[in-house]
Structures are given as C-alpha cells and as structure tokens.
Design a protein around this motif. Structure first.
Motif, mmCIF file in Angstrom:
data_model
loop_
_atom_site.group_PDB
_atom_site.id
_atom_site.type_symbol
_atom_site.label_atom_id
_atom_site.label_comp_id
_atom_site.label_asym_id
_atom_site.label_seq_id
_atom_site.Cartn_x
_atom_site.Cartn_y
_atom_site.Cartn_z
ATOM 1 N N GLY A 133 0.821 -1.201 0.000
ATOM 2 C CA GLY A 133 0.000 0.000 0.000
ATOM 3 C C GLY A 133 0.854 1.249 0.000
ATOM 4 O O GLY A 133 2.096 1.186 -0.013
ATOM 5 N N THR A 134 0.219 2.413 0.030
ATOM 6 C CA THR A 134 0.954 3.687 0.012
ATOM 7 C C THR A 134 1.763 3.895 1.284
ATOM 8 O O THR A 134 2.710 4.686 1.300
ATOM 9 C CB THR A 134 -0.042 4.845 -0.146
ATOM 10 N N ASP A 135 1.431 3.162 2.337
ATOM 11 C CA ASP A 135 2.179 3.277 3.590
ATOM 12 C C ASP A 135 3.383 2.352 3.636
ATOM 13 O O ASP A 135 4.080 2.262 4.649
ATOM 14 C CB ASP A 135 1.268 2.997 4.791
ATOM 15 N N GLY A 136 3.632 1.653 2.527
ATOM 16 C CA GLY A 136 4.789 0.770 2.460
ATOM 17 C C GLY A 136 4.575 -0.576 3.110
ATOM 18 O O GLY A 136 5.509 -1.374 3.216
ATOM 19 N N LYS A 137 3.341 -0.870 3.516
ATOM 20 C CA LYS A 137 3.037 -2.155 4.140
ATOM 21 C C LYS A 137 2.198 -3.019 3.191
ATOM 22 O O LYS A 137 1.490 -2.492 2.333
ATOM 23 C CB LYS A 137 2.296 -1.944 5.451
ATOM 24 N N GLU A 139 -0.794 -5.042 1.936
ATOM 25 C CA GLU A 139 -2.232 -5.113 2.149
ATOM 26 C C GLU A 139 -2.671 -6.557 1.899
ATOM 27 O O GLU A 139 -2.556 -7.073 0.786
ATOM 28 C CB GLU A 139 -2.955 -4.159 1.203
#
Length: 448
Positions: free
Chosen positions: A76-80, A82
C-alpha cells in the motif's frame, strides 16, 4: 632354411605379436573412452545430471519470481503489505495450488505452493523457497501410500489428503483404509476375509441388491467371472497391503467435448479444466479407465466397495457427515437445485449441442443458477473435499458394481447435474443397461 628365411620368419612373428598387443591396447582405450563418455553424461557432474539440475533450478526460480511479483503488487501507500490485495494477487498466480495454499489468511508469514514448490512469505514480504515437494510420502501403521515412478507430490499431509501427479500429469488422491480393521491372522490372499472386513467397515454405506460380482462380458469387458474375480482380488490384496488406494482427483476428462456416444473415444485425462468424459457405456468406461495405469500399477473403474470406502474416508476425516453423503449432497455437489460461483473452466446448459460450452473468464466469474448446468473438471473449490473434486453431482460415474436387475446390471454412483442433491446424493445407485450411454454418465478411475 637360410639365414634370410629365418630373419623373415622372426619378423613375421614379431609383427603378429605387435598387432595383438596393439589390438588389446585399442580395446582398452575404447573401453576407457566409453567409461569417460558415460560418466560425462550420467555421472554426478555429468551433462544429463547438470541439465536436470539446471531445469529444476529454473523451475524453482520461476516459482519464486511469480510469488515475488504478486507480493510487489500488494504494497500500500504506507509501504506495508495489504493482505486483501496479496490474497487476490496470489490467487491469480499461474501454477498456484489453491487447495493447499493460504489465500485467505490476514497475517504473515504464510505458505503457498506454486509449481509444486513450497514457498513462504514472511512479515516483511520476503519470499523464500522452502524446497520442492519431497518424494517421500508420509505413512502410519494403518496406511502406507505408494508413489508410482516419476510422480510428483502435490500434498503430503494425510489429514488433508495425500495428492500426487503421475508422470503423465494425471492427479490422484489417496484413500486411507486402516489396516486395523482386519484380524491379526489375515493374509494378503485371504480375499473373502478382506472383502468381508471392508464391507463391515463400510456397512453404513452398503445397499442390498448391489454387489461386486460378474454379470457378463458385455458389462465391463471382462471375458468371464474368473477374470473379473482375479481383477477384484488384485485390488483387495493391494488395499490390504498398502492400507488404501488412489482415486482420480477429478472425474475423468477429455480435451474434446462429447455430444453423443457415436463419437470416437479420445485419450482420457485426470486433470483440471477438461470436458467430462461422458456419453460412454460402462464397458467403454472400463476400457478408458484401464488406459490411465502408470508406474506398474493397475487402473480401472472403481468397485462398489471402493466407492463406499471413499465415503467412509470422508466421514472419518470429518470432511462430510453421513447426512451429507447419504441424504442430501446439494451443499457440495453440482446439482440442479444448487447455486454457486464457477471460478474457472467451462460450463454448458445444453450438453447435447455442439458449440454450447462457454469458458469462464477469471475476472468475471459465472454464477451457476438453480438449474441444470454441466461443468468441466475442477471448476470450483466449493465442490472439492480432501482434494477430490466433483465426487457428487456433475456426472454419474460408472463403477464395476452390479445391480440385481437382469436388464440393467451396470451401476453408476454419485448423482448428476440434472438431478436434485436430496434425491440423488453421493450414496445413490443408478442402474443402467450395458448399452446405456448419455451425457449424464461419466467415469472416475482408481489406481492400485
């Protein structure tokens, strides 16, 4: 004799000696060269060995890369990662075994099987190949699955169903028959004793009027009762010695859709996404089933006792209840009164009409309505139990069982797509004439 003649005589003798020595040396050199050539081809570091190793490494790298691509597309955009995206991406990986891969879990690490390699995805998204499925099957005192030469192991867990793929790419599921059901004095040639023990073990699934006995050569192509009984005794001995037998993971299929019994018989397969091999007589079905033999083992239609043993196996493993097997199989079979999603393969609502089969688009799944729809092999996980697909519903499956009817001695089991699951459950028997053949009747093979 003159001195010259003596000299010539000695020279000829020396020449013969030299020629013999040269011949021996030449032979020795040729043998050495042959040994070097064989070692070069087949030795531990030989060309063929290196080629085989290189092929396996390429397959392993390819499997790993497929999973890595799925993982990379799941951040995801948070680097984690999904998890919903990861599960979706993994489900679309070519070669993934959906039956035995974690495609629903919401946490990492998770394990998947791609191209028969076990692969782990850790909490940071790192992909590691744990190794190729080994070639040693698990066993207990009660069951010892055999592995035909050249086979691969798809699943090696006795609790979830041992599954193999043979060298012809056909897939088989091991059916446990515990050795503990026999008396300690039973031997492999005590055929009547073994059969009685199996009948007692499966008593809940037996029905009067149906036996594993010979009717006529028209029934399944056996020349006489002796040949039929020898065939059955071979099966009984194998089941006793190995603590089980294999059945086809899928209904037997074909590359070409069949629309009538007059069409030529094409090669049979036990593979996903094939057209069901229907429109065959019980004798033709046995002929086809025998063609699936592999690795020195025997393949044929299932005897009635084997069909009952599969139901007992499902019950013993806690996969299905007696009610789901004997009373109403609508919840896990393809019947006219069941509705579910078809995730792959083909379907038809008019199986007698050429060109009527429709392919399922993975991106636009087909919802089977509550009506008669015939499916290709393994079309949905819903209809899979312990790795076995469509054991109930879809097409009736011819067996080597005999009914008490003199006019309709052939017996098929398991229900079909045009019937209701509560009228035609897994347990049901369908009598047929030796000439009977239509789109409702197919087959499943057994291997022992």
């Amino acid at each position: 004799m003159t001195k010259l003649e003596l000299k010539i005589k000695r020279q000829e003798k020396n020449n013969k000696g030299i020629t013999l020595i040269a011949l021996v040396i030449t032979i020795i050199m040729l043998l050495l060269l042959a040994g070097v050539s064989i070692a070069t081809l087949t030795g531990q570091n030989g060309i063929l060995t290196k080629a085989s190793t290189s092929k396996k490494e390429t397959q392993k790298s390819s499997a790993k890369e497929k999973v890595e691509i799925a993982v990379m597309g799941s951040f995801g955009t948070d680097g984690k990662i999904e998890m919903d995206a990861l599960n979706k991406n993994l489900s679309q990986v070519e070669g993934i075994d959906k039956e035995f891969s974690d495609l629903t879990g919401t946490t990492l690490p998770k394990d998947v099987i791609v191209d028969h390699y076990k692969i782990t995805i850790d909490g940071k998204g790192k992909v590691t190949v744990k190794g190729e499925n080994n070639l040693t099957l698990p066993s207990t005192d009660n069951t010892k699955p055999f592995l035909p030469e050249g086979s691969e192991i798809i699943n090696d867990n006795l609790e979830t169903g041992v599954i193999i793929k043979d060298k012809n790419h056909n897939e088989w599921v091991w059916i446990e028959v515990p050795k503990s059901i026999y008396t300690p004095t039973t031997t492999k040639t005590d055929y009547a004793v073994i059969e009685t023990a199996l009948q007692t073990y499966t008593s809940d699934y037996r029905q009067s009027g149906y036996t594993d006995t010979f009717y006529s050569s028209a029934q399944h192509g056996f020349a006489n009762a002796t040949e039929y009984n020898n065939w059955k005794n071979s099966m009984l001995t194998s089941v006793f010695e190995n603590g089980g037998f294999y059945i086809g993971r899928y209904e037997t299929g074909t590359d070409t859709a069949r629309f009538s019994s007059s069409e030529p018989l094409t090669p049979p397969f036990i593979q996903r996404d094939k057209y069901p091999y229907n429109s065959v007589t019980c004798s033709q079905a046995q002929t086809l089933a025998k063609q699936l033999a592999v690795g020195g083992k025997t393949s044929s239609l299932m005897f009635g006792i084997q069909w009952n043993l599969v139901m007992k196996f499902m019950e013993e493993k806690g996969a299905k209840t007696q009610a789901e097997l004997k009373s109403d199989s609508s919840s896990w079979g393809n019947y006219s009164n069941s509705t579910f999603e078809i995730t792959r393969g083909f379907y038809t609502t008019v199986p007698t009409s050429s060109g009527s089969w429709n392919e399922v688009n993975p991106m636009n799944q087909y919802t089977k309505p509550s009506s008669s729809v015939l499916l290709s092999t393994g079309a949905t996980e819903r209809n899979s139990v312990l790795g076995i697909y469509d054991f109930t519903g879809n097409v009736w499956e011819w067996t080597l069982e005999k009914s008490s009817s003199s006019t309709s001695p052939c017996v098929s089991r398991g229900g079909n797509y045009s019937y209701n699951g509560f009228n035609d459950p897994t347990f049901a028997h369908n009598n047929g004439k030796t000439s009977h053949s239509n789109n409702h009747n197919g087959l499943r093979a057994t291997l022992w």
